[in-house]
Design a protein around this motif. Sequence first.
Motif, PDB file in Angstrom:
ATOM      1  N   GLU A  37       0.839  -1.195   0.000  1.00 48.66           N
ATOM      2  CA  GLU A  37       0.000   0.000   0.000  1.00 48.66           C
ATOM      3  C   GLU A  37       0.876   1.247   0.000  1.00 48.66           C
ATOM      4  O   GLU A  37       1.808   1.367   0.796  1.00 48.66           O
ATOM      5  CB  GLU A  37      -0.892  -0.008   1.233  1.00 48.66           C
ATOM      6  CG  GLU A  37      -1.746   1.226   1.405  1.00 48.66           C
ATOM      7  CD  GLU A  37      -2.481   1.218   2.736  1.00 48.66           C
ATOM      8  OE1 GLU A  37      -2.971   2.295   3.128  1.00 48.66           O
ATOM      9  OE2 GLU A  37      -2.551   0.152   3.373  1.00 48.66           O
ATOM     10  N   LEU A  38       0.594   2.151  -0.934  1.00 49.36           N
ATOM     11  CA  LEU A  38       1.326   3.415  -0.979  1.00 49.36           C
ATOM     12  C   LEU A  38       0.870   4.297   0.181  1.00 49.36           C
ATOM     13  O   LEU A  38      -0.296   4.644   0.278  1.00 49.36           O
ATOM     14  CB  LEU A  38       1.076   4.112  -2.313  1.00 49.36           C
ATOM     15  CG  LEU A  38       1.815   5.438  -2.529  1.00 49.36           C
ATOM     16  CD1 LEU A  38       3.319   5.219  -2.558  1.00 49.36           C
ATOM     17  CD2 LEU A  38       1.333   6.098  -3.814  1.00 49.36           C
ATOM     18  N   ARG A  39       1.828   4.639   1.052  1.00 46.70           N
ATOM     19  CA  ARG A  39       1.508   5.472   2.218  1.00 46.70           C
ATOM     20  C   ARG A  39       2.477   6.648   2.282  1.00 46.70           C
ATOM     21  O   ARG A  39       3.459   6.629   3.008  1.00 46.70           O
ATOM     22  CB  ARG A  39       1.587   4.666   3.514  1.00 46.70           C
ATOM     23  CG  ARG A  39       0.485   3.611   3.650  1.00 46.70           C
ATOM     24  CD  ARG A  39       0.435   3.087   5.057  1.00 46.70           C
ATOM     25  NE  ARG A  39      -0.656   2.152   5.257  1.00 46.70           N
ATOM     26  CZ  ARG A  39      -0.951   1.616   6.431  1.00 46.70           C
ATOM     27  NH1 ARG A  39      -0.244   1.939   7.499  1.00 46.70           N
ATOM     28  NH2 ARG A  39      -1.953   0.776   6.552  1.00 46.70           N
ATOM     29  N   ASN A  40       2.181   7.654   1.497  1.00 43.12           N
ATOM     30  CA  ASN A  40       3.111   8.777   1.418  1.00 43.12           C
ATOM     31  C   ASN A  40       2.423  10.131   1.564  1.00 43.12           C
ATOM     32  O   ASN A  40       3.019  11.153   1.259  1.00 43.12           O
ATOM     33  CB  ASN A  40       3.880   8.728   0.102  1.00 43.12           C
ATOM     34  CG  ASN A  40       2.965   8.851  -1.105  1.00 43.12           C
ATOM     35  OD1 ASN A  40       1.748   8.860  -0.965  1.00 43.12           O
ATOM     36  ND2 ASN A  40       3.554   8.943  -2.285  1.00 43.12           N
ATOM     37  N   CYS A  41       1.177  10.139   2.012  1.00 41.29           N
ATOM     38  CA  CYS A  41       0.505  11.420   2.185  1.00 41.29           C
ATOM     39  C   CYS A  41       1.205  12.222   3.279  1.00 41.29           C
ATOM     40  O   CYS A  41       1.635  11.678   4.295  1.00 41.29           O
ATOM     41  CB  CYS A  41      -0.963  11.212   2.533  1.00 41.29           C
ATOM     42  SG  CYS A  41      -1.904  12.741   2.529  1.00 41.29           S
ATOM     43  N   GLY A  42       1.326  13.507   3.055  1.00 39.51           N
ATOM     44  CA  GLY A  42       2.037  14.375   3.979  1.00 39.51           C
ATOM     45  C   GLY A  42       3.460  14.636   3.559  1.00 39.51           C
ATOM     46  O   GLY A  42       4.097  15.564   4.059  1.00 39.51           O
ATOM     47  N   ILE A  43       3.981  13.828   2.625  1.00 38.88           N
ATOM     48  CA  ILE A  43       5.331  14.028   2.098  1.00 38.88           C
ATOM     49  C   ILE A  43       5.232  14.885   0.844  1.00 38.88           C
ATOM     50  O   ILE A  43       4.362  14.671   0.004  1.00 38.88           O
ATOM     51  CB  ILE A  43       6.000  12.683   1.792  1.00 38.88           C
ATOM     52  CG1 ILE A  43       6.149  11.872   3.082  1.00 38.88           C
ATOM     53  CG2 ILE A  43       7.363  12.889   1.144  1.00 38.88           C
ATOM     54  CD1 ILE A  43       6.695  10.488   2.870  1.00 38.88           C
TER      55      ILE A  43
END
Length: 636
Positions: free
Chosen positions: A313-319
């Motif tokens: 799962e792509l988890r990069n929100c906030g970057i």
Amino acid sequence: MRLRKIQYIIIFFLINLFATQINLAQWKQITTIPSPYSNIYWLDVFFLNQKPDFGWICGYGGQVIRTTDGGLTWSGTKIMSAKIDSFNIGGIIVYDTTYTQAVNQLESIHFANEFIGYTSGEGMVFKSTDGGATWKSVIDSINYKGDVWGVFFATPDTGVAIGGGCDGRQYFRRTTNGGQSWSTFLGDQPNSSLADAILESPDGIGYASSSGFIWKTTNGGKTWYVFSKSGDEDWQEEITYQGNTFLVPFSKGCYGGGNSGGWRITTNAGKSWKEFTNDATMFGAYLLDEKKGWVCGQSQQVFYTSDAGKTWELRNCGIRKNIPLDDIWFVNDTLGWVVGQGVYKFHLYDTIYPKILSDYPLFFCEGDSIELYCNNDYNYYRWSNGDTTKSTIIRKPGTYSLIAFNHECDYVIKDSLEIKIFPETKFDILTNKKPEFCQGDSLKLWINTKYLDILWSTGQKTDSIYVKDSGTYTVTIVDTNGCSYSKSIDVIMHYLPDAKIQSSGKLEFCEGDSVILQTTENYTSYRWSKTSNPDSIISKKRKITVFNTGTYFVIVENEFGCLDTSATIFVNVLDLSNRLEIFSDKKPKTIDFDSLGLTKMKCEYLYIHNTSDEIVTLVDILLANNIEFSIPQKQI
């Protein structure tokens, strides 16, 4: 990061979400790093798991930053590398070492406790005994042959520094006295550069990662051997393992100079590997346990697995969008760090608990619908059926879920409801014959099952009805679930034909003559009969020629099979034979008219005698052989 030049690579990666708890995001950038350290590209991050307030990050320009309060505040240090000048004094070479040049690239950092730690890069290893405030060299590229890249210490004194291998042999440096002296083990795996190592204990098991290979030691790093081949000889900058699960990121090429990469994972201690690739070079990896792990790399890429690498799962929100990332570290499920073009801390934004509500039961009848809606107002809604409004209309059975949030980085607990639909009650309208009939007839309609309620469109509430007219007849039933269903049937009533007889002449005539009887309209079939013998068919044609006295009628059938019987018609044939005697005075009985002048008249007498007791009326007397002239009847 192996590359000296930072590359910005945009990638596209398709993922599947299967978690009940959905993290729409989990990162927040650290903005409390003081200048001049705030704009450094960082290459490695390490936190003490037993004391997670203590953490260190190293990067370009010899920069190292540290925190002792879990990242609330930071301090920095610039490590200077040795500059060695040589002098010839009386034939004796004297070396003068000064530390005036900043280290360009620190790739690895590791602390054994909150005070003693090591960082390495560019063939050098530096040691700190004051928590990272100051550093001194314990390996330099001049005094030690071979590249030095990664560093790991099992205790404050026992650890390894490793590197080299693409253009030569692999160097495994080991110290047991805090870097005062080092022993060397040389590997001979071609085209495979060492990058990272882990030791479980000073004299026990450890693992190291090189391009396409995993190495193992069973004696604290004294000797090493290739433990598993993970894939092609691509740069694997990091190694992380838990139990039988190993995870390594990679970028293409022995030195990692390619523009693509991915990660490799094994769940059976290296017997087999599963590889995931994309268009971004990947450099960081961390396993929390045998199933949960993280990887990071170029173009803002941060991926998470909770099922030992089956799905990611792509988890990069906030970057920040498309920035490169180089390393990742987690203390536990909710406390982690990722570094690269900036420092980011794992952050749980507002936790949203949307609830699905309905004003009606969660089961309904086939063909009906139910409205589901969210219990609170949010900026965004995502229903599992694709709707993005606060409420949704459901028409099919199934489990429906809702995600609602105000910010793209909110932490959301997905709510779900199962909707059930009563199966449709199947029934049919039955008939006692084809639903077409003739005027004056009727059709029976009925349903073959008992229900709670029955209502026909005629207003009747019985199981069966009789209909006599054309139309659409509907029955509505209510089954044991309280569901209402309707069925309709089209009924056609055909009008009867109008059988009428017309004659072509007089219905009373002398024997030997005749009259033609026929129907006024064309029909499909005809059956002529006399009332004296109605079962005997005289003719099956439209018209008949009648020679005999009798009362006649015809039964006709139209194209729909409907029958009609005409009114009767009476035909009378007169029998006048041997009733009249005709004679003349002439001998022989011939009346001869010779030539006669114009305007002249000649009369002859013809006698007709009625020999019967009945009155006979003569009508339309005709003379045979009247060829040359005619005699007006009034003159006869």
